[in-house]
Design an enzyme around this catalytic site. Structure first.
Site, PDB file in Angstrom:
ATOM      1  N   TYR A 309      74.687  46.196 -10.741  1.00  0.00           N
ATOM      2  CA  TYR A 309      73.640  45.174 -10.548  1.00  0.00           C
ATOM      3  C   TYR A 309      73.632  44.566  -9.148  1.00  0.00           C
ATOM      4  O   TYR A 309      72.828  43.688  -8.867  1.00  0.00           O
ATOM      5  CB  TYR A 309      73.847  43.973 -11.483  1.00  0.00           C
ATOM      6  CG  TYR A 309      74.138  44.244 -12.919  1.00  0.00           C
ATOM      7  CD1 TYR A 309      73.244  44.962 -13.700  1.00  0.00           C
ATOM      8  CD2 TYR A 309      75.277  43.724 -13.525  1.00  0.00           C
ATOM      9  CE1 TYR A 309      73.510  45.171 -15.044  1.00  0.00           C
ATOM     10  CE2 TYR A 309      75.545  43.924 -14.865  1.00  0.00           C
ATOM     11  CZ  TYR A 309      74.651  44.656 -15.613  1.00  0.00           C
ATOM     12  OH  TYR A 309      74.912  44.847 -16.946  1.00  0.00           O
ATOM     13  N   CYS A 336      86.457  58.023  -5.591  1.00  0.00           N
ATOM     14  CA  CYS A 336      85.786  58.876  -4.618  1.00  0.00           C
ATOM     15  C   CYS A 336      84.309  58.874  -4.973  1.00  0.00           C
ATOM     16  O   CYS A 336      83.798  59.791  -5.618  1.00  0.00           O
ATOM     17  CB  CYS A 336      86.363  60.278  -4.660  1.00  0.00           C
ATOM     18  SG  CYS A 336      88.058  60.282  -4.118  1.00  0.00           S
TER      19      CYS A 336
END
Ligand SMILES: *Cc1c(COP(=O)(O)O)cnc(C)c1O
Length: 419
Positions: A309, A336
Site C-alpha cells: 500500500y 531479492c
C-alpha cells in the site's frame, strides 16, 4: 498526540529482544494492548456494547487469550480463524464468522456455537438450507466506503464485501423462504477516522433496520483508523461513539427499539502495539545521484504493508556508536525483490522516500514501528525461504516472553513430497 509516536521499543529493549530471540523478531507491548482494549471497551453505546477483535490483524494465541481475559469478543474472517480461536481456548459463543468464502462445512462451525454472518445472497441461501428458522447476522454493503485507497476500501460499489444495499429485498425473500430471522445487521466499510462518516453509515444502517423488525444488534465493523507516523489521522473513539450513540437514542425514541451495538476493530486494537526488531545487514550506496541503502534482516517477509500500500511505518535506528551525523537512507528488506522497500512514498509503493536517520553501521539495531496489525498476520511468508520470525510479548513488568518460536527450515519444507 505526541506520545503516539514515542518509540514502542527503545534501544535497551531492542538489545534484550535480540539477545533472547535474535532478529528479526516481532514484539508486542502488553501495556499498550491493554490500554487499547480499555479504550475500545469504553466505546459509547446506550443499549449495550459487544466489542470484538478482528483476529486477522494479529492471530497469535497469547494475544487472543489476553484480549479474551479483558472482555473482548472476536471476529473471524475465515473458518480457519474461527477454528484457530477455538483451539486457543476461546469459547465459540464469543466468536462471529464473517467470511468471504463459504466454509466447506458451514454446519459444523455453526453447531459449535459460532455466530454466522452471511456476506452474500449465496451464503444466506446455504445457511437457510442448513438452519431453517434460525437467527443470523447479515452483512450489507451500504453503498459507501471510506478506505484510504481502493485496496483497503471495503464498502461502496468497488467492494464485493457484503450484500449490496439495493439487493436487500432479495435477501429478505430468502429469509422468508427459510423462516430466517436477521438478528444482527452488519456493515464494515473500511478505514476511517472521520466521525461524520461513521455517523452517516450509522444513519444508513438505522434506515435499513426499519425493514428488519427482528434485528436487535447493529454491528458497525472495524476500520477505526490509527496514525503510525505524524500527519496521519487517529480515530477518537469517544467522538465517533458519541455521534453514533446519539443516533441510536433518537432511533429508540422514535421506534421504541433499543439497538445493541457491536464494533470489531483490528487495526485500532493492535497496530500501534507491535514493532519489528531487526539488525542492519549491509549498507550500500548507488553513487552521488543515487541513494544510501540500509539493508535489514527483515522486509516483506515480516511486513508487507509498505510494498502493498505504500504504508508508512516509523523506523528507529539505534547506532552502537553515535557519530552525531544524520543521513537520508532508503530502508530495504532482505528479499531479492526490488519492491522490498520499507520506506516507500506515502500511498505509493512504487515511489521512494528516504528517511533521515542516525548514521548507521552494520550490526546496528533498527526497529520498525506500527507492526502490531497486519504484519505477522499478513506477510510474504517464507519468500526466499526465510523462516517466520518469532513473536515476543513485552510484559507489563518489563520482562519478555516468547509467544511464538522462530520457524525452522525443516518446518518450511515439511509438507514437500518428491514424486
Ligand atoms: C478486517 C475486518 C475488520 C477489522 O478491520 P480494521 O480495519 O483492522 O479495524 C472488522 N470486521 C471485518 C468484517 C473485517 O473483515
Amino acid at each position: 498526540m505526541e506520545e503516539l509516536f514515542r518509540p514502542l521499543i527503545g534501544a535497551t529493549e531492542a538489545e534484550s529482544v535480540r539477545a533472547l530471540a535474535g532478529t528479526p523478531a516481532y514484539v508486542y507491548s502488553e501495556q499498550l494492548l491493554r490500554r487499547r482494549a480499555a479504550e475500545v471497551l469504553a466505546f459509547p453505546a446506550p443499549y449495550g456494547l459487544k466489542a470484538r477483535f478482528a483476529i486477522k490483524a494479529c492471530p497469535s494465541a497469547a494475544i487472543l487469550r489476553l484480549f479474551h481475559s479483558l472482555g473482548l469478543g472476536f471476529d473471524a474472517s475465515s473458518v480457519y480463524e474461527a477454528e484457530r480461536l477455538i483451539l486457543a481456548g476461546i469459547p465459540a459463543a464469543e466468536i462471529s464468522l464473517s467470511s468471504q468464502e463459504l466454509p466447506a462445512d458451514l454446519g459444523s462451525i455453526v453447531r459449535k456455537g459460532v455466530r454466522y454472518d452471511a456476506c452474500s445472497l449465496h451464503q444466506l441461501e446455504e445457511y437457510g438450507k442448513l438452519f431453517p428458522g434460525a437467527e443470523l447476522s447479515l452483512r450489507v454493503n451500504p453503498g459507501l466506503g471510506s478506505g484510504h485507497s481502493r485496496r483497503t476500501n471495503v464498502g461502496g460499489p468497488s467492494s464485493s464485501f457484503g450484500i449490496w444495499h439495493e439487493k436487500l429485498p432479495q435477501a429478505l425473500a430468502i429469509c422468508a423462504k427459510y423462516g430466517l430471522r436477521i438478528g444482527v445487521l452488519h456493515t464494515h466499510i473500511g478505514s476511517g477516522a472521520d466521525p461524520e462518516v461513521w455517523a452517516r453509515v450509522a444513519g444508513m444502517n438505522l434506515d435499513t433496520l426499519r425493514s428488519l423488525p427482528d434485528a436487535h444488534t447493529l454491528n458497525m465493523g472495524g476500520g477505526f483508523k490509527i496514525a503510525r507516523v505524524p500527519g496521519e489521522k487517529q480515530t477518537d473513539l469517544q467522538v465517533v461513539g458519541r455521534a453514533v450513540a446519539a443516533m441510536l437514542e433518537d432511533f429508540a425514541r422514535e421506534t421504541g427499539r433499543h439497538i445493541r451495538l457491536e464494533i470489531e476493530p483490528g487495526t485500532y486494537l493492535a497496530a500501534q502495539c507491535g514493532a519489528i526488531v531487526s539488525s542492519v545487514q549491509d549498507i550500500v550506496d548507488t553513487g552521488a545521484d543515487g541513494y544510501n541503502f540500509l539493508k535489514l534482516d527483515t522486509g516483506m517477509t515480516e511486513l508487507l504493508r509498505p510494498s502493498l500500500y505504500g504504508a508508512q511505518h516509523g523506523v528507529n535506528l539505534y547506532p552502537a556508536k553515535d557519530t552525531g551525523r544524520r543521513l537520508p537512507y532508503l530502508v530495504a528488506g532482505h528479499c531479492c525483490e526490488s519492491g522490498d522497500i520499507l520506506t516507500p512514498a506515502p500511498a505509493d509503493p512504487e515511489g521512494l522516500l528516504p528517511r533521515e536517520l542516525p548514521e548507521a553501521a552494520i550490526g546496528d539495531l533498527c526497529v520498525i514501528e506500527g507492526a502490531g496489525a497486519y504484519s505477522a498476520a499478513m506477510s510474504a511468508k517464507n519468500y526466499n525461504s526465510f523462516p517466520e520470525a518469532p513473536e515476543l510479548l513485552l510484559r507489563c513488568d518489563g520482562s519478555l516472553a516468547l509467544i511464538r518460536r522462530r520457524q525452522t527450515l525443516e518446518q518450511i519444507i515439511g509438507n514437500e513430497i518428491l514424486p
